[in-house]
Design a protein around this motif. Sequence first.
Motif, PDB file in Angstrom:
ATOM      1  N   GLY A   1      12.669 -20.119  46.221  1.00 48.02           N
ATOM      2  CA  GLY A   1      14.046 -20.471  46.038  1.00 48.02           C
ATOM      3  C   GLY A   1      15.415 -20.169  46.853  1.00 48.02           C
ATOM      4  N   PRO A   2      16.334 -19.450  46.350  1.00 45.06           N
ATOM      5  CA  PRO A   2      17.446 -19.438  47.388  1.00 45.06           C
ATOM      6  C   PRO A   2      17.769 -18.310  48.066  1.00 45.06           C
ATOM      7  CG  PRO A   2      18.017 -18.990  45.169  1.00 45.06           C
ATOM      8  CD  PRO A   2      16.447 -19.471  44.955  1.00 45.06           C
ATOM      9  N   VAL A   3      17.729 -17.940  49.401  1.00 45.46           N
ATOM     10  CA  VAL A   3      17.648 -16.796  50.285  1.00 45.46           C
ATOM     11  C   VAL A   3      18.365 -15.916  49.891  1.00 45.46           C
ATOM     12  CG1 VAL A   3      16.948 -16.263  52.926  1.00 45.46           C
ATOM     13  CG2 VAL A   3      16.663 -18.477  51.750  1.00 45.46           C
ATOM     14  N   ARG A   4      18.226 -14.814  49.532  1.00 44.69           N
ATOM     15  CA  ARG A   4      19.081 -13.365  49.414  1.00 44.69           C
ATOM     16  C   ARG A   4      19.143 -12.545  50.453  1.00 44.69           C
ATOM     17  NH1 ARG A   4      18.562 -15.081  43.669  1.00 44.69           N
ATOM     18  NH2 ARG A   4      20.268 -16.032  43.088  1.00 44.69           N
ATOM     19  N   VAL A   5      19.682 -12.673  51.512  1.00 45.00           N
ATOM     20  CA  VAL A   5      19.297 -11.740  52.518  1.00 45.00           C
ATOM     21  C   VAL A   5      21.071 -10.992  52.607  1.00 45.00           C
ATOM     22  CG1 VAL A   5      19.950 -13.599  54.529  1.00 45.00           C
ATOM     23  CG2 VAL A   5      19.116 -11.085  55.156  1.00 45.00           C
ATOM     24  N   GLY A   6      20.960 -10.113  53.152  1.00 42.91           N
ATOM     25  CA  GLY A   6      23.073  -9.071  53.316  1.00 42.91           C
ATOM     26  C   GLY A   6      22.616  -8.908  54.555  1.00 42.91           C
ATOM     27  N   PRO A   7      23.773  -8.240  55.126  1.00 39.70           N
ATOM     28  CA  PRO A   7      23.418  -7.084  56.332  1.00 39.70           C
ATOM     29  C   PRO A   7      23.203  -6.150  55.717  1.00 39.70           C
ATOM     30  CG  PRO A   7      26.323  -7.841  55.624  1.00 39.70           C
ATOM     31  CD  PRO A   7      25.198  -8.117  54.306  1.00 39.70           C
ATOM     32  N   GLU A   8      22.968  -5.575  54.597  1.00 43.03           N
ATOM     33  CA  GLU A   8      22.660  -4.350  54.842  1.00 43.03           C
ATOM     34  C   GLU A   8      20.445  -4.588  55.226  1.00 43.03           C
ATOM     35  OE1 GLU A   8      22.425  -6.501  50.958  1.00 43.03           O
ATOM     36  OE2 GLU A   8      23.898  -5.403  52.080  1.00 43.03           O
ATOM     37  N   ASP A   9      20.078  -5.530  54.575  1.00 36.09           N
ATOM     38  CA  ASP A   9      18.656  -5.851  55.287  1.00 36.09           C
ATOM     39  C   ASP A   9      18.594  -5.924  56.489  1.00 36.09           C
ATOM     40  OD1 ASP A   9      17.735  -5.910  52.912  1.00 36.09           O
ATOM     41  OD2 ASP A   9      19.109  -8.068  52.141  1.00 36.09           O
ATOM     42  N   VAL A  10      19.494  -6.623  57.235  1.00 40.34           N
ATOM     43  CA  VAL A  10      19.423  -6.757  59.529  1.00 40.34           C
ATOM     44  C   VAL A  10      19.846  -5.258  59.379  1.00 40.34           C
ATOM     45  CG1 VAL A  10      20.755  -7.157  60.897  1.00 40.34           C
ATOM     46  CG2 VAL A  10      20.545  -8.125  59.486  1.00 40.34           C
ATOM     47  N   GLN A  11      20.713  -3.948  58.978  1.00 42.30           N
ATOM     48  CA  GLN A  11      20.704  -3.073  59.135  1.00 42.30           C
ATOM     49  C   GLN A  11      19.695  -2.133  59.015  1.00 42.30           C
ATOM     50  OE1 GLN A  11      24.285  -2.040  56.443  1.00 42.30           O
ATOM     51  NE2 GLN A  11      25.313  -1.160  58.352  1.00 42.30           N
ATOM     52  N   ARG A  12      18.878  -2.175  57.120  1.00 43.72           N
ATOM     53  CA  ARG A  12      17.381  -1.424  57.563  1.00 43.72           C
ATOM     54  C   ARG A  12      16.891  -1.931  58.370  1.00 43.72           C
ATOM     55  NH1 ARG A  12      16.534  -3.873  52.833  1.00 43.72           N
ATOM     56  NH2 ARG A  12      18.008  -2.437  51.964  1.00 43.72           N
ATOM     57  N   TRP A  13      16.343  -3.347  58.671  1.00 40.38           N
ATOM     58  CA  TRP A  13      15.075  -2.965  59.933  1.00 40.38           C
ATOM     59  C   TRP A  13      15.161  -3.585  61.331  1.00 40.38           C
ATOM     60  CZ3 TRP A  13      13.401  -5.841  63.920  1.00 40.38           C
ATOM     61  CH2 TRP A  13      12.209  -6.366  64.002  1.00 40.38           C
ATOM     62  N   ALA A  14      16.847  -2.818  61.137  1.00 38.39           N
ATOM     63  CA  ALA A  14      17.313  -2.720  63.369  1.00 38.39           C
ATOM     64  C   ALA A  14      16.753  -0.679  62.711  1.00 38.39           C
ATOM     65  CB  ALA A  14      18.770  -2.622  63.238  1.00 38.39           C
ATOM     66  N   ALA A  15      17.505   0.362  62.264  1.00 39.51           N
ATOM     67  CA  ALA A  15      16.847   0.819  61.765  1.00 39.51           C
ATOM     68  C   ALA A  15      15.000   1.675  61.523  1.00 39.51           C
ATOM     69  CB  ALA A  15      17.512   1.776  60.961  1.00 39.51           C
ATOM     70  N   ASP A  16      14.606   0.670  61.354  1.00 31.32           N
ATOM     71  CA  ASP A  16      12.740   0.755  60.940  1.00 31.32           C
ATOM     72  C   ASP A  16      12.168   0.691  62.466  1.00 31.32           C
ATOM     73  OD1 ASP A  16      13.844   2.045  58.710  1.00 31.32           O
ATOM     74  OD2 ASP A  16      12.600   0.382  57.670  1.00 31.32           O
ATOM     75  N   HIS A  17      13.030  -0.074  63.190  1.00 29.47           N
ATOM     76  CA  HIS A  17      12.351  -1.232  64.264  1.00 29.47           C
ATOM     77  C   HIS A  17      12.083  -0.572  65.287  1.00 29.47           C
ATOM     78  CE1 HIS A  17       9.143  -3.561  61.519  1.00 29.47           C
ATOM     79  NE2 HIS A  17      10.043  -3.547  60.731  1.00 29.47           N
ATOM     80  N   PHE A  18      13.782  -0.310  65.530  1.00 33.19           N
ATOM     81  CA  PHE A  18      14.850  -0.013  67.298  1.00 33.19           C
ATOM     82  C   PHE A  18      15.024   1.078  66.638  1.00 33.19           C
ATOM     83  CE2 PHE A  18      15.060  -4.694  66.939  1.00 33.19           C
ATOM     84  CZ  PHE A  18      14.226  -5.597  67.861  1.00 33.19           C
TER      85      PHE A  18
END
Length: 82
Positions: free
Chosen positions: A42-59
């Motif tokens: 389906g349509p890919v729904r991703v936002g800046p908050e997803d990037v921020q969350r991933w960076a906070a969790d992993h880096f």
Amino acid sequence: MIRWRGRREREGARRGAEHEGRQVVIAADWAITLAARRADGGPVRVGPEDVQRWAADHFLMDVPADLAADVLTARLRVRGYG
């Protein structure tokens, strides 16, 4: 000697900034990948908050929302989603 130390410090700061930039790109790529897996065709729904969350969790880094949005937009275009 002072000139060498200053040059090393500048090079170290430049390398650190490049490294952090690459980490933001990696966080955006992973956010897109995870959103594409969730979308399951389906349509890919991703936002800046997803990037921020991933960076906070992993880096363990705090990415500003405007930077996350800019990098995410660029990576979506590169990956063919935008």
